[in-house]
Enzyme design. Structure first.
Site, PDB file in Angstrom:
ATOM      1  N   ASN A 235      20.924  17.437  19.616  1.00 39.63           N
ATOM      2  CA  ASN A 235      21.894  18.398  19.094  1.00 39.63           C
ATOM      3  C   ASN A 235      21.517  19.782  19.571  1.00 39.63           C
ATOM      4  OD1 ASN A 235      20.128  19.771  17.184  1.00 39.63           O
ATOM      5  ND2 ASN A 235      20.402  18.062  15.772  1.00 39.63           N
ATOM      6  N   CYS A 236      22.468  20.679  19.585  1.00 43.00           N
ATOM      7  CA  CYS A 236      22.217  22.069  19.968  1.00 43.00           C
ATOM      8  C   CYS A 236      23.093  22.959  19.111  1.00 43.00           C
ATOM      9  CB  CYS A 236      22.472  22.303  21.463  1.00 43.00           C
ATOM     10  SG  CYS A 236      24.185  22.098  21.980  1.00 43.00           S
TER      11      CYS A 236
END
Length: 477
Positions: free
Chosen positions: A9-10
């Site tokens: 995830n970012c």
């Protein structure tokens, strides 16, 4: 066979999340491992790991930029975990699997931090702010596109009739009004998710409602709302307040209702009154001063600011410096200040597209792998994802980063000088075609000038750098 599960995830949930997931899958499969990767991106959780997959996994790889929820930590409790920031994953993908046993540690779900380096990944103000931005993105994207559609309908001659006594609103007005809701709720949702990132569900509703209050200038009697500054202050304040409130022990009879009733009620009461009488007016005044400054600063200072923002956007290609400049520009959208975000729409196109074009013009200064990846870098780069430029920068950091930063700064200055505006995140090079970036002619001029400069700098700097490297090797021999 070694079995691996991974989560990526970012903060924005767009580029890094999926590029890292693909890289992990390809590398693991090339080594003969069984791999399953869950992405937690802008579209939500995709390829969600099953309980069986997690139980059978020998190792868990966490390439994350906005942290893990308490539920995620429970899922991987007592598993061997290898963790790294998502922004570093592409750089280290070739060595990520070298010694999984030595590089892993057993995760305990009772720990807030996952490991020695995790504070920089899951903790810290910037990660909380980016969690808020990630949640606000769909509001701005959807709202911006609807406003653009409504505007185009009017340009094509359709009526723009508002709702009134005895009059039916036109379709263009309805679509535009729905789009405006995205911008209206962007800031409250940002504040809510900042608080949520710190202390989970009990903080969400109070932060949303109080941030909404802080931006209702009619209720507060102020000239403007508190804007993104209010979202930051309120989101962080409520988040930390609830974080420590949750540690309160009220006894067996009241502990069960602490999270869903007592904490939201007390928090909303305390911060609602505090915001109405103090925080709201103070942040609204500060926001008014900042907007007045941005709108009235001399052109020369605005050009310098554009250079700085453009250089920061191009410097580390999705890293913390890039994210800081992006957050500043994006957050101004709620106040209908669009020219700083116009810089984002132009400069973030440059590094990957310029690297690709440079390989076509002078292939001799690039490796076979870099030349092979050029079309991919060019096409992905057209969508304002700067990450495809990272491999080129890693191969020759000094000339590539210098070229990108200098070209980005000059282009940022030109973009702000020509007052190119971007009203919402979009699809990159085609944004003007859907009404998200204007004027379209200045936009494409800035992109053309930026690409020409970036390509020129890359070829010049890298050729000189390679010549110096060859001279050093010759002397050493």
């Amino acid at each position: 066979m070694t079995k691996i599960v991974a989560v990526t995830n970012c903060p924005a949930g767009i580029a890094h999340t999926y590029m890292v997931a693909e890289a992990i899958e390809e590398k693991a499969k090339s080594l003969g491992y069984e791999v399953h990767v869950e992405t937690q991106g802008a579209s939500g959780v995709e390829n969600k790991l099953t309980t069986e997959q997690i139980a059978e996994a020998d190792y868990v790889i966490l390439a994350i930029g906005k942290g893990l929820t308490d539920h995620d930590k429970e899922r991987f409790n007592q598993k061997k975990v290898v963790e790294l920031p998502v922004s570093e994953a592409l750089k280290h993908i070739d060595t990520l699997f070298d010694d999984l046993e030595a590089n892993s540690h057993v995760l305990s779900s009772s720990k807030v931090k996952l490991g020695a380096d995790q504070e920089t990944v899951t903790e810290g103000v910037m990660s909380y702010l980016m969690a808020g931005v990630s949640a606000a993105l769909p509001f701005v994207i959807g709202g911006g596109l609807l406003i653009a559609i409504g505007s185009m309908m009017v340009q094509f001659g359709m009526p723009n009739t508002p709702l009134g006594k005895g009059t039916e609103p036109s379709l263009a007005w309805i679509i535009t009004s729905i789009g405006n809701l995205g911008f209206q709720f962007m800031i409250p949702i940002m504040g809510a998710y900042i608080a949520y990132a710190i202390s989970d569900k009990p903080a969400f509703a109070p932060a949303f409602l109080v941030t909404f209050l802080a931006n209702d200038n009619q209720l507060l009697g102020t000239d403007s709302g508190a804007g993104f500054l209010g979202a930051i202050v309120i989101g962080l304040s409520i988040g930390y307040f609830v974080k420590y409130f949750k540690k309160l022990k009220l006894g067996k009879n009241f502990q069960s209702v602490l999270g869903y009733m007592i904490i939201p009620f007390v928090t909303l009461l305390v911060f609602g009154l505090l915001t109405y009488f103090l925080l709201g007016p103070a942040m609204a005044w500060l926001m008014s001063v900042m907007l007045s400054f941005l709108q009235n600063i001399p052109t020369s200072m605005k050009i310098v600011g554009g250079f700085i923002v453009g250089a920061m956007l191009a410097f580390d290609m999705g890293g913390p410096i890039n994210k800081t400049a992006w957050f500043f520009s994006f957050s101004l959208l709620s106040s209908h200040v669009f020219n700083w975000y116009g810089i984002v729409g132009v400069v973030t196109l440059l590094p990957p597209m310029a690297a690709a074009i440079a390989t076509w013009i002078k292939p001799s200064i690039f490796s076979k792998q870099e030349r092979a990846a050029s079309w991919s870098a060019f096409l992905v780069g057209m969508t304002v994802a700067t990450e495809p430029a990272i491999p080129y920068a890693l191969a020759a950091p000094l000339p590539m980063i210098t070229a990108n930063t200098l070209a980005g700064g000059i282009t940022g200055a030109l973009t702000i000088f020509l007052n190119v505006e971007r009203t919402a995140p979009g699809i990159g090079i085609f944004d003007p075609l859907i009404g998200l970036e204007s004027p379209w002619y200045w936009f494409y001029l800035c992109v053309a000038v930026g690409l020409a400069l970036n390509v020129l700098f890359i070829i010049t700097f890298k050729s000189h750098w390679l010549k110096k490297q060859a001279e050093k090797e010759a002397k050493a021999a």
